[in-house]
Design an enzyme around this catalytic site. Structure first.
Site, PDB file in Angstrom:
ATOM      1  N   SER A  29     -42.016 -37.227 -59.591  1.00 37.85           N
ATOM      2  CA  SER A  29     -42.779 -36.255 -58.819  1.00 37.85           C
ATOM      3  C   SER A  29     -42.186 -34.852 -58.985  1.00 37.85           C
ATOM      4  O   SER A  29     -40.961 -34.701 -59.015  1.00 37.85           O
ATOM      5  CB  SER A  29     -42.696 -36.685 -57.349  1.00 37.85           C
ATOM      6  N   THR A  49     -46.088 -41.316 -54.932  1.00 35.11           N
ATOM      7  CA  THR A  49     -46.795 -42.315 -54.118  1.00 35.11           C
ATOM      8  C   THR A  49     -47.952 -42.881 -54.935  1.00 35.11           C
ATOM      9  O   THR A  49     -48.139 -44.103 -55.025  1.00 35.11           O
ATOM     10  CB  THR A  49     -47.313 -41.684 -52.810  1.00 35.11           C
ATOM     11  N   GLN A  51     -36.093 -39.788 -57.292  1.00 36.62           N
ATOM     12  CA  GLN A  51     -34.895 -39.069 -56.832  1.00 36.62           C
ATOM     13  C   GLN A  51     -33.841 -38.900 -57.935  1.00 36.62           C
ATOM     14  O   GLN A  51     -32.853 -38.195 -57.736  1.00 36.62           O
ATOM     15  CB  GLN A  51     -34.275 -39.804 -55.633  1.00 36.62           C
ATOM     16  N   CYS A  63     -41.023 -39.875 -45.567  1.00 37.61           N
ATOM     17  CA  CYS A  63     -42.247 -40.690 -45.597  1.00 37.61           C
ATOM     18  C   CYS A  63     -42.224 -41.820 -44.574  1.00 37.61           C
ATOM     19  O   CYS A  63     -43.229 -42.476 -44.354  1.00 37.61           O
ATOM     20  CB  CYS A  63     -42.464 -41.263 -46.995  1.00 37.61           C
TER      21      CYS A  63
HETATM   22  N1  PMP Z   1     -40.390 -42.528 -54.099  1.00 41.71           N
HETATM   23  C1  PMP Z   1     -39.269 -41.945 -53.676  1.00 41.71           C
HETATM   24  C2  PMP Z   1     -37.958 -42.558 -54.005  1.00 41.71           C
HETATM   25  C3  PMP Z   1     -39.325 -40.760 -52.936  1.00 41.71           C
HETATM   26  O1  PMP Z   1     -38.208 -40.184 -52.509  1.00 41.71           O
HETATM   27  C4  PMP Z   1     -40.594 -40.193 -52.650  1.00 41.71           C
HETATM   28  C5  PMP Z   1     -40.714 -38.926 -51.838  1.00 41.71           C
HETATM   29  N2  PMP Z   1     -40.215 -39.031 -50.531  1.00 41.71           N
HETATM   30  C6  PMP Z   1     -41.741 -40.847 -53.120  1.00 41.71           C
HETATM   31  C7  PMP Z   1     -41.601 -42.010 -53.848  1.00 41.71           C
HETATM   32  C8  PMP Z   1     -43.112 -40.299 -52.860  1.00 41.71           C
HETATM   33  O2  PMP Z   1     -43.309 -39.178 -53.672  1.00 41.71           O
HETATM   34  P1  PMP Z   1     -44.504 -38.159 -53.434  1.00 41.71           P
HETATM   35  O3  PMP Z   1     -44.116 -37.321 -52.277  1.00 41.71           O
HETATM   36  O4  PMP Z   1     -44.565 -37.384 -54.721  1.00 41.71           O
HETATM   37  O5  PMP Z   1     -45.736 -38.943 -53.211  1.00 41.71           O
END
Ligand code: PMP
Length: 372
Positions: free
Chosen positions: A199, A71, A178, A330
């Site tokens: 991440s 994020t 992903q 999210c």
């Molecule tokens: N981008 C994608 C494609 C994700 O799947 C996610 C996690 N759901 C994120 C961004 C956000 O990642 P993080 O939880 O590390 O902030």
């Protein structure tokens, strides 16, 4: 309970946990400190972790910038490029099937006077390279396209898309969150990609740590952007803040294991995925339809529609035996914008469930579906 929400997050591997403990217990030094061992040990640990991460992506050490997760990486890059290049142009291209941490940044920038083109996607959530080419304008400063979709697992052709960007001299960012640990990501072979987000908690590492990879040219100059976080000047002034050493060490170990086990892990996920889809077909035949492509996708994600069944009701019923989700964690309160962009009606979206697998699961565990 069978955990099939690995796209939302993964458990921490024991090897990762063990490495992290050292930096939660005794090794508490600040890597930015000098001369004394507690600091230099921590600095060394961050360096080692960075090396493991570089190996996974085939990038150089200077190109890795630690963040708190994807994020933040997406925010850092899109807002940072928009601010830095605003005088050159105010047009950004993305797709309708991005993660909210890209889309919401774009909506924020629209309010600040930027113009965003949201490219359509095909019935599996992929961007057509011709559409990208047609959308690029003289004032386009950035293109941001997700590598592997978090809801369907569909893969965009990042090599082709980023080459188009490069030919037109436009910066290209990909959210690879992903894709990591599931397919090979070879940074050296995608020179058109200027920025990449990833991440740790999607690859059996800890939450709260991620990276932006920022391309360096032959003179070791990083692509410039305005930092999101100002302060102590860590990470070559690109991301200030005291290093979360335990998390970085955890990410390093998770990256090392993901790299060593890439082929075996993706083979195992393919095996589990085909077993799961077969069991679902046998059990529910005409009452389900698959929303994921079975070819150009990462292994381990099965997005399936249970025709006529509300997904929230089904997920609640399944919860004691199977943990799954209706899509992105999210944006779990809203019906999936990804499936809608793929052409699904709201009713169809509300009948869809994502099962996401782990390479550390077994074929035997999939048999729980036979007992439903
Ligand atoms: N981008 C994608 C494609 C994700 O799947 C996610 C996690 N759901 C994120 C961004 C956000 O990642 P993080 O939880 O590390 O902030």
């Amino acid at each position: 309970m069978l955990y099939l929400d690995n796209s939302a997050t993964t458990p921490i591997l024991p090897e990762v946990r063990e490495q992290m403990f050292t930096y939660l217990e005794n090794e508490y030094g600040n890597p930015s400190g000098k001369y004394y061992k507690l600091a230099t040990d921590s600095k060394q640990a961050v360096k080692k972790a960075r090396e493991h991460i570089c190996k996974l992506f085939n990038s150089t050490e200077n190109e890795i910038v630690f963040t708190s997760g994807s994020t933040e990486s997406n925010n850092m890059i899109i807002k940072g490029v928009a601010d830095y290049y605003a005088k050159k142009g105010k047009h950004i291209i993305t797709s309708k099937a991005e993660h909210v941490s890209v889309l919401d940044v774009c909506i924020f920038l629209e309010k600040k006077g930027f113009e965003i083109t949201y490219l359509d996607v095909d019935s599996y959530g992929r961007v057509n390279p011709n559409d990208l080419e047609l959308a690029i304008r003289d004032d386009t400063i950035l293109i941001s396209i997700i590598w592997a979709n978090n809801e369907t697992g569909s893969l965009n052709d990042i090599s082709t898309l980023s080459t188009i960007a490069q030919q037109k001299n436009v910066l290209f960012h990909t959210d690879a969150t992903q894709a990591v640990g599931k397919i090979e990501i070879n940074w050296a072979k995608i020179p058109g990609v200027g920025f990449l987000s990833a991440s740790a908690h999607k690859v059996f590492g800890p939450k709260g740590i991620g990276i932006s990879i920022i391309r360096e040219d032959e003179y070791k100059q990083s692509i410039p952007f305005t930092p999101l976080i100002h302060g102590g000047g860590q990470e070559n002034n690109m991301r200030s803040g005291t290093y979360a050493v335990h998390n970085i060490v955890g990410f390093g170990e998770a990256a090392k294991l993901a790299n060593e086990r890439l082929i075996q892990n993706s083979e195992q996920m393919k095996l589990l995925e085909s077993s799961l889809t077969q069991i679902l077909k046998n059990k529910f035949n005409d009452h389900i339809s698959f929303n994921s492509d079975d070819k150009k996708k990462i292994p381990g994600v099965v997005n399936v529609r249970f025709i006529g069944v509300n997904n929230e009701i089904l997920l609640k019923k399944l919860a004691p035996i199977i943990a799954a989700s209706s899509g992105s964690a999210c944006s779990s309160s809203k019906p999936s914008h990804v499936l809608q962009a793929m052409g699904f009606s709201l009713k169809e979206v509300r009948e869809s469930i994502r099962f996401s697998l782990s390479p550390y699961q077994s074929l035997k565990e999939m048999k729980v579906f036979e007992q439903l």
